[in-house]
Scaffold this active site. Structure first.
Site: not given
Length: 228
Positions: A126, A145
């Site tokens: 991420k 997220d």
């Protein structure tokens, strides 16, 4: 009310169209002026609000201006400098180690590949995706997220639970040109309307196609649990 479109492809396209109209200026909310600052800010943002990160990095980036500064930092002092950030002690260790690796292996520069970024302490896929997209203008995937995970499940775009599998599902549904912006749109909507505990379904531009709508469904597909 709360009826998704017949296919996930159509659902994803409609979600994108509506959110683009609702949030035309959606973008990253972390403050940074260069790639190193971006990398540090994203590492600090894990399980911490962007607002809090921006408050802390305002002074941090004046004190630490290079990878060498982080590499040479006293770890306990660095932890004090980021006090208020979630898990500040652990993240101080990440930042110091990250600085050491950047100096030793990358001439103090932030690398531009997924493999090199994820080799850095505290950097997962991420974080690497954010740095690639906003630091190097390289889009290899979709940043997943907590907001993206929650909304993509609520909207019926995926039934997967892990960020990696959710990312793969979304990459199959969403045109590559929209991968970067999808994250910002879902984050903006998650913050403004579709929060974790009490989404404002009445004000939601996606309510009529959302299978998790509290006005029509008894179950939050993000958690699999009944609405309180």
């Amino acid at each position: 009310m709360g009826t998704p479109l017949e296919s996930r492809d159509a659902q994803a396209a409609e979600v994108l169209d509506r959110l683009y109209e609702e949030y035309p200026d959606a973008t990253i909310s972390l403050n940074y002026t260069n790639r190193l600052e971006l990398l540090v800010a994203v590492v600090l943002s894990a399980q911490c609000t962007d607002e809090r990160v921006n408050q802390v990095t305002e002074d941090l980036f004046e004190k630490y201006t290079s990878a060498a500064d982080f590499a040479q930092a006293d770890e306990s002092e660095l932890a004090d400098d980021i006090y208020g950030i979630t898990f500040h002690n652990s993240k101080a260790g990440y930042l110091k180690s990250m600085g050491e690796t950047l100096v030793a292996e990358h001439d103090g520069e932030v690398p531009d590949t997924m493999d090199e970024l994820t080799d850095l302490s505290g950097v997962g896929r991420k974080t690497a995706n954010v740095v690639l997209q906003h630091g190097h203008d390289v889009v290899e995937g979709i940043v997943v997220d907590t907001h993206v995970r929650r909304l993509s499940r609520r909207l019926g775009l995926t039934t997967e639970e892990t960020p990696e599998k959710i990312e793969r599902d979304l990459m199959d549904l969403v045109p590559e040109d929209d991968w970067q912006q999808l994250t910002h749109l879902l984050i903006s909507h998650g913050r403004a309307v579709c929060d974790a505990r009490n989404p404002d379904c009445e004000a939601c531009v996606l309510e009529d196609i959302c299978p998790s709508s509290k006005q029509d469904s008894s179950v939050d597909l993000a958690s699999g649990e009944s609405w309180a």
